[in-house]
Design a protein around this motif. Structure first.
Motif, PDB file in Angstrom:
ATOM      1  N   LEU A  72       3.574  10.157   7.420  1.00  0.00           N
ATOM      2  CA  LEU A  72       3.839   9.287   6.268  1.00  0.00           C
ATOM      3  C   LEU A  72       4.188  10.126   5.034  1.00  0.00           C
ATOM      4  CD1 LEU A  72       0.779   6.843   6.593  1.00  0.00           C
ATOM      5  CD2 LEU A  72       3.157   6.326   7.182  1.00  0.00           C
ATOM      6  N   LEU A  73       4.727   9.465   4.021  1.00  0.00           N
ATOM      7  CA  LEU A  73       4.954  10.037   2.680  1.00  0.00           C
ATOM      8  C   LEU A  73       5.928  11.204   2.671  1.00  0.00           C
ATOM      9  CD1 LEU A  73       1.319   9.938   1.194  1.00  0.00           C
ATOM     10  CD2 LEU A  73       3.081   8.148   1.226  1.00  0.00           C
ATOM     11  N   GLN A  74       6.865  11.205   3.602  1.00  0.00           N
ATOM     12  CA  GLN A  74       7.826  12.306   3.637  1.00  0.00           C
ATOM     13  C   GLN A  74       9.175  11.912   3.022  1.00  0.00           C
ATOM     14  OE1 GLN A  74       6.507  15.416   4.742  1.00  0.00           O
ATOM     15  NE2 GLN A  74       4.813  13.996   4.415  1.00  0.00           N
ATOM     16  N   ASN A  75       9.271  10.688   2.504  1.00  0.00           N
ATOM     17  CA  ASN A  75      10.516  10.282   1.850  1.00  0.00           C
ATOM     18  C   ASN A  75      10.452  10.590   0.353  1.00  0.00           C
ATOM     19  OD1 ASN A  75      11.938   9.125   4.122  1.00  0.00           O
ATOM     20  ND2 ASN A  75      10.341   7.562   4.110  1.00  0.00           N
ATOM     21  N   SER A  76      11.604  10.507  -0.286  1.00  0.00           N
ATOM     22  CA  SER A  76      11.647  10.752  -1.727  1.00  0.00           C
ATOM     23  C   SER A  76      11.028   9.550  -2.452  1.00  0.00           C
ATOM     24  CB  SER A  76      13.101  10.950  -2.153  1.00  0.00           C
ATOM     25  OG  SER A  76      13.316  10.343  -3.400  1.00  0.00           O
ATOM     26  N   PRO A  77       9.993   9.780  -3.272  1.00  0.00           N
ATOM     27  CA  PRO A  77       9.369   8.660  -3.986  1.00  0.00           C
ATOM     28  C   PRO A  77      10.383   7.857  -4.790  1.00  0.00           C
ATOM     29  CG  PRO A  77       8.041  10.640  -4.238  1.00  0.00           C
ATOM     30  CD  PRO A  77       9.304  11.053  -3.552  1.00  0.00           C
ATOM     31  N   ALA A  78      11.323   8.553  -5.441  1.00  0.00           N
ATOM     32  CA  ALA A  78      12.295   7.828  -6.268  1.00  0.00           C
ATOM     33  C   ALA A  78      13.115   6.865  -5.417  1.00  0.00           C
ATOM     34  CB  ALA A  78      13.212   8.827  -6.971  1.00  0.00           C
TER      35      ALA A  78
ATOM     36  N   PRO B  75       0.816  -1.227   0.000  1.00  0.00           N
ATOM     37  CA  PRO B  75       0.000   0.000   0.000  1.00  0.00           C
ATOM     38  C   PRO B  75       0.845   1.271   0.000  1.00  0.00           C
ATOM     39  CG  PRO B  75      -0.324  -1.288   2.035  1.00  0.00           C
ATOM     40  CD  PRO B  75       0.443  -2.142   1.092  1.00  0.00           C
ATOM     41  N   LEU B  76       1.982   1.246   0.725  1.00  0.00           N
ATOM     42  CA  LEU B  76       2.837   2.443   0.714  1.00  0.00           C
ATOM     43  C   LEU B  76       3.401   2.689  -0.683  1.00  0.00           C
ATOM     44  CD1 LEU B  76       4.757   2.203   4.108  1.00  0.00           C
ATOM     45  CD2 LEU B  76       3.348   4.125   3.321  1.00  0.00           C
ATOM     46  N   LEU B  77       3.755   1.601  -1.375  1.00  0.00           N
ATOM     47  CA  LEU B  77       4.280   1.770  -2.740  1.00  0.00           C
ATOM     48  C   LEU B  77       3.228   2.383  -3.658  1.00  0.00           C
ATOM     49  CD1 LEU B  77       6.398  -1.455  -3.313  1.00  0.00           C
ATOM     50  CD2 LEU B  77       7.165   0.867  -2.803  1.00  0.00           C
ATOM     51  N   ARG B  78       1.967   2.005  -3.436  1.00  0.00           N
ATOM     52  CA  ARG B  78       0.902   2.586  -4.277  1.00  0.00           C
ATOM     53  C   ARG B  78       0.836   4.094  -4.066  1.00  0.00           C
ATOM     54  NH1 ARG B  78      -3.367  -1.233  -2.617  1.00  0.00           N
ATOM     55  NH2 ARG B  78      -4.825   0.490  -2.587  1.00  0.00           N
ATOM     56  N   LEU B  79       0.933   4.516  -2.790  1.00  0.00           N
ATOM     57  CA  LEU B  79       0.877   5.957  -2.511  1.00  0.00           C
ATOM     58  C   LEU B  79       2.106   6.667  -3.090  1.00  0.00           C
ATOM     59  CD1 LEU B  79      -0.381   5.830   1.198  1.00  0.00           C
ATOM     60  CD2 LEU B  79      -1.734   6.353  -0.840  1.00  0.00           C
ATOM     61  N   TYR B  80       3.273   6.066  -2.914  1.00  0.00           N
ATOM     62  CA  TYR B  80       4.494   6.702  -3.439  1.00  0.00           C
ATOM     63  C   TYR B  80       4.505   6.723  -4.972  1.00  0.00           C
ATOM     64  CZ  TYR B  80       7.030   7.648   0.866  1.00  0.00           C
ATOM     65  OH  TYR B  80       7.441   8.188   2.072  1.00  0.00           O
TER      66      TYR B  80
ATOM     67  N   ALA C 242       4.783  14.968 -10.153  1.00  0.00           N
ATOM     68  CA  ALA C 242       5.574  15.743  -9.192  1.00  0.00           C
ATOM     69  C   ALA C 242       4.644  16.683  -8.436  1.00  0.00           C
ATOM     70  CB  ALA C 242       6.643  16.538  -9.928  1.00  0.00           C
ATOM     71  N   PRO C 243       4.643  16.589  -7.082  1.00  0.00           N
ATOM     72  CA  PRO C 243       3.747  17.458  -6.316  1.00  0.00           C
ATOM     73  C   PRO C 243       4.000  18.930  -6.619  1.00  0.00           C
ATOM     74  CG  PRO C 243       4.680  15.758  -4.909  1.00  0.00           C
ATOM     75  CD  PRO C 243       5.389  15.667  -6.234  1.00  0.00           C
ATOM     76  N   GLY C 244       2.933  19.683  -6.810  1.00  0.00           N
ATOM     77  CA  GLY C 244       3.047  21.106  -7.104  1.00  0.00           C
ATOM     78  C   GLY C 244       3.345  21.902  -5.856  1.00  0.00           C
TER      79      GLY C 244
ATOM     80  N   THR D 228      -5.927  12.180 -12.741  1.00  0.00           N
ATOM     81  CA  THR D 228      -5.912  13.576 -13.221  1.00  0.00           C
ATOM     82  C   THR D 228      -4.499  14.103 -13.477  1.00  0.00           C
ATOM     83  OG1 THR D 228      -5.783  14.422 -10.969  1.00  0.00           O
ATOM     84  CG2 THR D 228      -7.994  14.125 -11.903  1.00  0.00           C
ATOM     85  N   LYS D 229      -3.486  13.457 -12.857  1.00  0.00           N
ATOM     86  CA  LYS D 229      -2.098  13.955 -12.936  1.00  0.00           C
ATOM     87  C   LYS D 229      -2.001  15.413 -12.462  1.00  0.00           C
ATOM     88  CE  LYS D 229      -0.994  10.152 -15.281  1.00  0.00           C
ATOM     89  NZ  LYS D 229      -0.704   9.011 -14.396  1.00  0.00           N
ATOM     90  N   ASP D 230      -2.784  15.741 -11.484  1.00  0.00           N
ATOM     91  CA  ASP D 230      -2.850  17.129 -10.996  1.00  0.00           C
ATOM     92  C   ASP D 230      -1.810  17.337  -9.881  1.00  0.00           C
ATOM     93  OD1 ASP D 230      -3.438  19.510  -9.767  1.00  0.00           O
ATOM     94  OD2 ASP D 230      -5.615  19.209  -9.798  1.00  0.00           O
ATOM     95  N   PRO D 231      -0.789  18.185 -10.118  1.00  0.00           N
ATOM     96  CA  PRO D 231       0.263  18.396  -9.099  1.00  0.00           C
ATOM     97  C   PRO D 231      -0.284  18.938  -7.776  1.00  0.00           C
ATOM     98  CG  PRO D 231       0.892  19.356 -11.218  1.00  0.00           C
ATOM     99  CD  PRO D 231      -0.553  18.966 -11.348  1.00  0.00           C
ATOM    100  N   ALA D 232      -1.364  19.714  -7.830  1.00  0.00           N
ATOM    101  CA  ALA D 232      -1.935  20.261  -6.583  1.00  0.00           C
ATOM    102  C   ALA D 232      -2.516  19.134  -5.730  1.00  0.00           C
ATOM    103  CB  ALA D 232      -3.010  21.297  -6.904  1.00  0.00           C
ATOM    104  N   LEU D 233      -3.094  18.140  -6.379  1.00  0.00           N
ATOM    105  CA  LEU D 233      -3.642  16.992  -5.632  1.00  0.00           C
ATOM    106  C   LEU D 233      -2.511  16.114  -5.085  1.00  0.00           C
ATOM    107  CD1 LEU D 233      -6.699  15.844  -7.806  1.00  0.00           C
ATOM    108  CD2 LEU D 233      -6.732  17.198  -5.699  1.00  0.00           C
ATOM    109  N   ALA D 234      -1.448  15.987  -5.876  1.00  0.00           N
ATOM    110  CA  ALA D 234      -0.289  15.208  -5.393  1.00  0.00           C
ATOM    111  C   ALA D 234       0.289  15.871  -4.148  1.00  0.00           C
ATOM    112  CB  ALA D 234       0.768  15.091  -6.494  1.00  0.00           C
ATOM    113  N   ALA D 235       0.394  17.197  -4.175  1.00  0.00           N
ATOM    114  CA  ALA D 235       0.914  17.915  -2.996  1.00  0.00           C
ATOM    115  C   ALA D 235      -0.030  17.742  -1.809  1.00  0.00           C
ATOM    116  CB  ALA D 235       1.086  19.395  -3.323  1.00  0.00           C
ATOM    117  N   GLN D 236      -1.329  17.723  -2.096  1.00  0.00           N
ATOM    118  CA  GLN D 236      -2.300  17.513  -1.016  1.00  0.00           C
ATOM    119  C   GLN D 236      -2.116  16.120  -0.400  1.00  0.00           C
ATOM    120  OE1 GLN D 236      -6.388  17.244  -2.300  1.00  0.00           O
ATOM    121  NE2 GLN D 236      -7.181  17.761  -0.266  1.00  0.00           N
ATOM    122  N   LEU D 237      -1.885  15.132  -1.267  1.00  0.00           N
ATOM    123  CA  LEU D 237      -1.666  13.760  -0.780  1.00  0.00           C
ATOM    124  C   LEU D 237      -0.448  13.725   0.158  1.00  0.00           C
ATOM    125  CD1 LEU D 237      -2.172  10.705  -0.809  1.00  0.00           C
ATOM    126  CD2 LEU D 237      -0.893  10.582  -2.957  1.00  0.00           C
ATOM    127  N   GLN D 238       0.616  14.398  -0.258  1.00  0.00           N
ATOM    128  CA  GLN D 238       1.819  14.407   0.561  1.00  0.00           C
ATOM    129  C   GLN D 238       1.581  15.139   1.894  1.00  0.00           C
ATOM    130  OE1 GLN D 238       5.309  16.169  -1.338  1.00  0.00           O
ATOM    131  NE2 GLN D 238       6.440  14.336  -0.726  1.00  0.00           N
TER     132      GLN D 238
END
Ligand SMILES: [Zn+2]
Length: 460
Positions: free
Chosen positions: A391-397, A319-324, A331-333, A373-383
């Motif tokens: 959670l989700l504070q590491n580098s996805p790569a 599940p963590l991999l799915r989020l990352y 790329a989070p906006g 949607t590939k929306d960077p604003a939503l990605a940033a919201q997820l982070q």
């Protein structure tokens, strides 16, 4: 801002949380008795309160919440272990404070605003005992101990819902005790030869465990404060006795809300030192990442028992991999979306007595939306929402890169094994040579106290 509901052990209800002063919210969590390494039962309690405090700080403002987690650095367990080890109790406690801090750092726990140590609060403890003696709630006994007179306090048992008559059954006075009533508990223990001791009006001795927490919490947060918490096993007698001491001395309510975290169980049994069925934090972090352990803990509600198997914790990887992956693909906006259903649902879940399983479900819905949607604003919201849970504070790569470790081609695997063997043999030049060779293949290795971290093919 919607209301926060918290389940209170004493009233046995989920109630609206009403801070005494929203600018000075006090939370005291019973910390570790430092005589051994922390196990993952401790990790569960610490991670659960970490997220509770993170959310309180998010909701009310970081500087408006004062989080106190004490260290019990003088106790029978410490003294007994020190005798076994032929070590000074103070030195033993120092050693395990250091280990506990390393564990806390590895788990990315928030540093408490205050971390009082029992041995630094002797004047406050002696003062509290004196108040109880003066008010007739405590008495010095013939052997130099000072005891709390349980039957003098009419509300005794009100936190744990136990009656004095039930408690009386089976209560015994041990041969080395001088109390009048088997229910009475010790506030001050007379010194035994060779043990650490402090001066007091009742002779040389040391404080009882329950007294320590009463004195430290009231000194730092006031005679009445907002939240007192700990593991489920602390309700009785530890928290009951804290209540009895503090309220008898002050004549006031002690803590307005009592929060308790459920057990971590192995084969339906509580994980504990005494039963021998425990896994240390350092051991589990050889097998999984700190974030996987955190995810495993948050996947259950903090009040429910949580069943531990290594496989269950390892199951947090996917599940963590799915989020990352969602974060990696978009790329989070700079500007995170905030005003949408996901934020609302996330807050609703957390306001409902810190319902982390529900909050995690919101993150997955949001990740699906990010993928679509590939929306960077939503990605940033997820982070950001993930960050409220730690959670989700590491580098996805890096996270996505490191999962390939198990699928490395055999040459790399062999080199890693050879390097480990060289390290074990303390053949540092050879180990360094292999590390450089691996580096040339895009594999980096970080050696930490907890072991070697292998990272592959980082795209950054
Ligand atoms: Zn305590």
């Amino acid at each position: 801002m919607s209301d926060l509901m918290i389940y209170d052990t004493k009233s046995q209800q989920k109630r609206t949380f009403v801070p005494i002063d929203p600018k000075k919210i006090g939370i005291y969590v019973c910390g570790i008795t430092v005589y051994d390494l922390c196990h993952i039962g401790h990790a569960r309690t610490m991670l659960a309160f970490d997220v509770i405090v993170r959310y309180l700080k998010h909701k009310y403002g970081a500087s408006n919440v004062r989080f106190v987690r004490n260290i019990t650095d003088i106790d029978d367990k410490i003294i007994n272990r020190a005798i076994e080890n032929k070590e000074e109790p103070i030195a033993l406690a120092e050693r395990f404070i250091h280990e506990m801090h390393n564990d806390a750092e590895a788990l990315s726990l928030l540093t408490p605003d205050e971390e009082p140590r029992a041995t630094q609060y002797m004047p406050q403890m002696l003062n509290l005992i004196q108040r109880l003696v003066d008010k007739g709630y405590a008495y010095p006994a013939a052997n130099g101990d000072v005891y709390y007179k349980v039957r003098a306090y009419k509300d005794y048992g009100s936190l744990a819902k136990r009656s004095l008559d039930d408690l009386q059954v089976g209560a015994r006075i041990e041969a080395n005790e001088a109390k009048y009533d088997p229910l009475d508990f010790v506030l001050w223990k007379a010194a035994k030869p060779g043990e650490p001791s402090w001066e007091s009006p009742w002779g040389e001795g040391r404080p009882g465990w329950h007294l320590e927490c009463s004195a430290m919490s009231m000194d730092l947060l006031g005679e009445t404060f907002d939240i007192h918490g700990g593991g489920f096993d602390l309700i009785f007698p530890h928290h009951e006795n804290e209540c009895a001491q503090s309220s008898a001395a002050s004549g006031k309510e002690f803590a307005n809300n009592w929060m308790h975290v459920g057990f971590l169980q192995i084969n339906k049994d509580k994980m504990s030192k005494s039963s021998g069925n425990f896994v240390t934090i350092q051991q589990i972090l050889q097998e999984v990442t700190p974030e996987e352990l955190r995810y495993f803990v948050l996947s259950g509600h903090y009040r429910s028992p949580l069943e531990y198997t290594l496989e269950q914790v390892q199951n947090a990887k996917q599940p963590l991999l799915r989020l990352y992956t969602a974060l990696h693909n978009v790329a989070p906006g700079a500007q995170a979306a905030t005003d949408n259903e996901y934020t609302q649902r996330f807050y609703t879940a957390m306001d409902d007595d810190f319902n982390t399983p529900e909050a995690l479900a919101v993150l997955f819905d949001l990740a699906r939306e990010v993928n679509k949607t590939k929306d960077p604003a939503l990605a940033a919201q997820l982070q950001n929402l993930g960050g409220i849970l730690g959670l989700l504070q590491n580098s996805p790569a890096q996270v996505l890169g490191s999962v390939n470790v198990n699928n490395l081609d055999s040459q790399i695997q062999e080199l890693i094994t050879a390097r480990n063997q060289a390290r074990q043999a303390k053949n540092w030049p050879e180990a360094d040579k292999i590390r450089d060779q691996l580096k040339g293949m895009g594999v980096t290795i970080d050696d930490t106290a907890g072991g070697s971290q292998v990272k592959v093919g980082s795209k950054e």
